[in-house]
Design a protein around this motif. Structure first.
Motif, PDB file in Angstrom:
ATOM      1  N   GLN A 197      79.474  13.342  47.343  1.00 12.59           N
ATOM      2  CA  GLN A 197      79.226  14.713  46.894  1.00 12.59           C
ATOM      3  C   GLN A 197      79.981  15.854  47.713  1.00 12.59           C
ATOM      4  O   GLN A 197      79.920  15.534  48.907  1.00 12.59           O
ATOM      5  N   VAL A 198      80.385  16.599  47.071  1.00 12.19           N
ATOM      6  CA  VAL A 198      81.120  17.686  47.795  1.00 12.19           C
ATOM      7  C   VAL A 198      80.014  18.766  48.572  1.00 12.19           C
ATOM      8  O   VAL A 198      79.100  19.081  47.847  1.00 12.19           O
ATOM      9  N   ASP A 199      80.229  19.069  49.856  1.00 12.14           N
ATOM     10  CA  ASP A 199      79.051  19.760  50.338  1.00 12.14           C
ATOM     11  C   ASP A 199      79.086  21.200  49.761  1.00 12.14           C
ATOM     12  O   ASP A 199      77.997  21.746  49.329  1.00 12.14           O
ATOM     13  N   VAL A 200      80.230  21.877  49.573  1.00 13.44           N
ATOM     14  CA  VAL A 200      80.328  22.979  49.023  1.00 13.44           C
ATOM     15  C   VAL A 200      81.019  23.173  47.871  1.00 13.44           C
ATOM     16  O   VAL A 200      82.220  22.997  47.860  1.00 13.44           O
ATOM     17  N   ARG A 201      80.590  23.526  46.807  1.00 14.07           N
ATOM     18  CA  ARG A 201      81.312  23.653  45.681  1.00 14.07           C
ATOM     19  C   ARG A 201      82.139  25.204  45.384  1.00 14.07           C
ATOM     20  O   ARG A 201      83.171  25.161  44.897  1.00 14.07           O
ATOM     21  N   GLY A 202      81.105  26.161  45.824  1.00 13.70           N
ATOM     22  CA  GLY A 202      81.551  27.589  45.282  1.00 13.70           C
ATOM     23  C   GLY A 202      80.922  28.331  46.205  1.00 13.70           C
ATOM     24  O   GLY A 202      79.951  28.069  47.045  1.00 13.70           O
ATOM     25  N   ALA A 203      81.587  29.656  46.322  1.00 14.90           N
ATOM     26  CA  ALA A 203      80.864  30.954  47.004  1.00 14.90           C
ATOM     27  C   ALA A 203      80.634  32.013  46.186  1.00 14.90           C
ATOM     28  O   ALA A 203      81.764  32.181  44.973  1.00 14.90           O
ATOM     29  N   ALA A 204      79.960  32.742  46.254  1.00 12.66           N
ATOM     30  CA  ALA A 204      79.583  33.993  45.290  1.00 12.66           C
ATOM     31  C   ALA A 204      79.129  35.072  46.201  1.00 12.66           C
ATOM     32  O   ALA A 204      78.474  35.116  47.305  1.00 12.66           O
ATOM     33  N   LEU A 205      79.469  36.430  45.708  1.00  9.70           N
ATOM     34  CA  LEU A 205      78.957  37.768  46.282  1.00  9.70           C
ATOM     35  C   LEU A 205      78.222  38.477  45.353  1.00  9.70           C
ATOM     36  O   LEU A 205      78.639  38.646  44.080  1.00  9.70           O
ATOM     37  N   GLU A 206      77.130  38.687  45.646  1.00 10.42           N
ATOM     38  CA  GLU A 206      76.058  39.638  44.796  1.00 10.42           C
ATOM     39  C   GLU A 206      75.973  41.055  45.514  1.00 10.42           C
ATOM     40  O   GLU A 206      75.717  41.150  46.846  1.00 10.42           O
ATOM     41  N   THR A 207      76.249  41.901  44.620  1.00 13.00           N
ATOM     42  CA  THR A 207      76.399  43.402  45.460  1.00 13.00           C
ATOM     43  C   THR A 207      75.511  44.388  44.768  1.00 13.00           C
ATOM     44  O   THR A 207      75.233  45.461  45.108  1.00 13.00           O
ATOM     45  N   GLU A 208      74.465  43.854  44.113  1.00 10.32           N
ATOM     46  CA  GLU A 208      73.552  44.746  43.115  1.00 10.32           C
ATOM     47  C   GLU A 208      72.336  44.692  43.682  1.00 10.32           C
ATOM     48  O   GLU A 208      71.180  44.843  43.150  1.00 10.32           O
ATOM     49  N   GLU A 209      71.955  44.076  44.982  1.00  9.72           N
ATOM     50  CA  GLU A 209      70.625  43.964  45.597  1.00  9.72           C
ATOM     51  C   GLU A 209      70.422  45.280  46.320  1.00  9.72           C
ATOM     52  O   GLU A 209      71.516  45.730  46.972  1.00  9.72           O
ATOM     53  N   ALA A 210      69.088  45.403  46.606  1.00  9.23           N
ATOM     54  CA  ALA A 210      68.733  46.435  47.734  1.00  9.23           C
ATOM     55  C   ALA A 210      67.702  45.856  48.403  1.00  9.23           C
ATOM     56  O   ALA A 210      66.876  45.099  48.005  1.00  9.23           O
ATOM     57  N   LYS A 211      67.483  46.488  49.913  1.00 13.09           N
ATOM     58  CA  LYS A 211      66.508  45.972  50.551  1.00 13.09           C
ATOM     59  C   LYS A 211      65.522  46.968  50.792  1.00 13.09           C
ATOM     60  O   LYS A 211      65.724  47.944  51.290  1.00 13.09           O
ATOM     61  N   VAL A 212      64.018  46.544  50.723  1.00 12.23           N
ATOM     62  CA  VAL A 212      63.053  47.529  50.839  1.00 12.23           C
ATOM     63  C   VAL A 212      62.271  46.859  52.236  1.00 12.23           C
ATOM     64  O   VAL A 212      61.815  45.571  52.047  1.00 12.23           O
ATOM     65  N   THR A 213      61.826  47.589  52.963  1.00  9.88           N
ATOM     66  CA  THR A 213      61.070  47.207  54.300  1.00  9.88           C
ATOM     67  C   THR A 213      59.805  48.119  54.257  1.00  9.88           C
ATOM     68  O   THR A 213      59.863  49.477  54.346  1.00  9.88           O
ATOM     69  N   GLU A 260      55.058  44.647  67.590  1.00  4.52           N
ATOM     70  CA  GLU A 260      53.993  44.773  68.735  1.00  4.52           C
ATOM     71  C   GLU A 260      52.859  45.271  67.866  1.00  4.52           C
ATOM     72  O   GLU A 260      52.982  45.617  66.823  1.00  4.52           O
ATOM     73  N   GLN A 261      51.836  45.189  68.434  1.00  9.06           N
ATOM     74  CA  GLN A 261      50.364  45.648  68.171  1.00  9.06           C
ATOM     75  C   GLN A 261      49.823  45.042  66.952  1.00  9.06           C
ATOM     76  O   GLN A 261      49.343  45.705  66.176  1.00  9.06           O
ATOM     77  N   ASN A 262      49.994  43.803  66.542  1.00  8.82           N
ATOM     78  CA  ASN A 262      49.791  43.056  65.381  1.00  8.82           C
ATOM     79  C   ASN A 262      49.998  43.674  64.266  1.00  8.82           C
ATOM     80  O   ASN A 262      49.354  43.749  63.170  1.00  8.82           O
ATOM     81  N   ARG A 263      51.225  44.253  64.337  1.00 11.13           N
ATOM     82  CA  ARG A 263      52.015  44.931  63.018  1.00 11.13           C
ATOM     83  C   ARG A 263      53.231  44.282  62.940  1.00 11.13           C
ATOM     84  O   ARG A 263      53.734  44.027  63.774  1.00 11.13           O
ATOM     85  N   ALA A 264      53.508  44.025  61.402  1.00 19.77           N
ATOM     86  CA  ALA A 264      54.746  43.351  61.351  1.00 19.77           C
ATOM     87  C   ALA A 264      55.621  44.323  60.228  1.00 19.77           C
ATOM     88  O   ALA A 264      54.853  45.037  59.344  1.00 19.77           O
ATOM     89  N   ASP A 265      57.002  44.123  60.315  1.00 21.60           N
ATOM     90  CA  ASP A 265      57.836  44.619  59.171  1.00 21.60           C
ATOM     91  C   ASP A 265      58.164  43.746  58.198  1.00 21.60           C
ATOM     92  O   ASP A 265      58.404  42.734  58.560  1.00 21.60           O
TER      93      ASP A 265
END
Ligand code: ASP
Ligand code: MG
Length: 414
Positions: A249-265, A299-304
């Motif tokens: 099998q081919v290891d990588v068949r194709g590549a894609a770019l997604e630009t419509e996501e956003a990150k929430v922290t 730190e201090q038992n808190r995570a993002d």
């Protein structure tokens, strides 16, 4: 006798000339001795126009009436296609979803096909008619007209191919087939002759919008190989099938770019059991799909806690995250809309080591910083800063030599 299902999308039917040229394709196959079922979408952007018309009258039209309205476009197309075939001297009969025996559940505007009674279809085929079926529609148990969700004609075509045991299913569209990457972003992108169902599903969910994912899932479940092919040329397009039995099998068949996501922290969330469960059950309860999740221990038992969502869901996600931040006594919510996600896909990753590392190296060589990573059996995705998106896609395409990765293209292009 060979039975073929052909599907023509809206752009392949947009003008009378295009309807006639689709009709000629159907006739060509019929004259070669095949039984031909043609599935059609609404012409051009006709479905959008119908929706706009309704909204000009009422901002939230009744769902049942919307289905009745949206199904109109396909009903136009079946009649026009039958008329086109008649004008070229052949027999054709148009059938609505109901007439073709397509029964669905009763979920308006995203109905699922339950059964197909093919007796009428078979009768018409026996009378040597080219049978034209309206895509995207069916009827529920009470004979209400339903629609299958936008782009649903692909699903109709695959479902009919499965129900009829068709030898072939050809999905005609306005692209050459499936590419190793979007050729508008990567000039060296190469047309892919054969791809696995799962690879196409991943590429579709990663931003390479080729066809309705539900149609691909259905094709996989019923083992219906199909071709995505251009309506404007004689090219064979891309065969979509099960490649899991291939030895190499081919290891990588194709590549894609997604630009419509956003990150929430959500910053400085107390780090204790049950917090992630609380956050993501609230997000899910708001019907927001989360893609990637990363938790950094601070730190201090808190995570993002960071996660990505589609930008269209961002206002709701921020609302829910804000409420959760208050409830959990977290420090606050950050939003980053300036992100892009670059991904590689290939079923061969299951058995080839080192694929992810090669991708990270390609990004590092370009001095592109990775913000988040996620992997599955057949995919690696990296979230990066939005301005680097296209450069990252090209770098990855280049690193895996996708422009010349011409394997497993044996002559099964019948
Ligand atoms: N006409 C419908 C739509 O635009 C169905 C389809 O095109 O497949 O969503
Ligand atoms: Mg369409």
């Amino acid at each position: 006798m060979d039975l073929l299902v052909q599907k023509f999308g809206g752009s392949s039917l947009a003008t009378p000339q295009k309807v006639l040229s689709a009709a000629r394709r159907a006739i060509g196959e019929f004259e070669a001795g095949r039984s031909v079922v043609v599935v059609v979408s609404a012409q051009g952007d006709y479905t959008d126009r119908l929706i706009t018309m309704a909204r000009q009258i009422h901002p939230e039209p009744n769902p049942r009436e919307m289905d009745t309205l949206m199904a109109v476009g396909e009903q136009m197309s079946i009649a026009l296609m039958a008329i086109a075939i008649h004008s070229l001297g052949h027999g054709a009969v148009s059938l609505t979803g109901a007439q073709a025996g397509i029964r669905t559940d009763n979920v308006s505007s995203k109905a699922r096909i339950r059964t197909i009674d093919t007796s009428r279809l078979r009768r018409e085929l026996e009378r040597e008619q080219i049978v034209i079926v309206a895509g995207f529609q069916g009827v529920d148990v009470d004979d209400n007209i339903t629609t299958l969700g936008r782009g649903g004609s692909d699903t109709t075509a695959v479902a009919l191919a499965a129900a009829l045991g068709a030898e072939r299913c050809d999905i005609y569209t306005d692209v050459e087939g499936v590419y190793t990457a979007d050729p508008r972003l990567v000039p060296q992108a190469r047309w892919i002759p054969v791809i696995d169902y799962d690879e196409l599903l991943e590429l579709a969910s990663l931003g390479a919008r080729v066809m309705h994912s539900r149609a691909v899932e259905l094709a996989k479940r019923y083992g219906v190989p199909f071709r995505v092919r251009p309506s404007f040329s004689e090219s064979e397009g891309t065969l979509v099938t099960d490649l899991s039995g291939e030895m190499e099998q081919v290891d990588v068949r194709g590549a894609a770019l997604e630009t419509e996501e956003a990150k929430v922290t959500i910053r400085h969330v107390p780090d204790r059991p049950g917090v992630a469960a609380t956050i993501f059950s609230e997000i899910a309860a708001a019907s927001i799909n989360v893609d990637m999740i990363v938790q950094n221990v601070s730190e201090q038992n808190r995570a993002d806690v960071s996660f990505t969502v589609m930008q269209r869901d961002l206002p709701r996600a921020v609302q829910v995250a804000g409420r959760l931040a208050d409830e959990l006594n977290a420090a606050g919510v950050d939003v980053n809309e300036e992100i892009a996600k670059v991904s590689i896909v290939g079923t061969g990753m299951r058995s080839h080591a080192g694929v992810a590392e090669r991708m990270f190296r390609a990004l590092a060589d370009q001095k592109i910083n990775i913000l988040m990573i996620s992997t599955s059996e057949i995919k690696v995705s990296c979230v990066i800063e939005a301005p680097a998106g296209e450069r990252a896609l090209r770098a990855v395409h280049n690193a895996f030599e996708l422009e010349k990765n011409d394997t497993d293209t044996k002559d099964d292009n019948e």
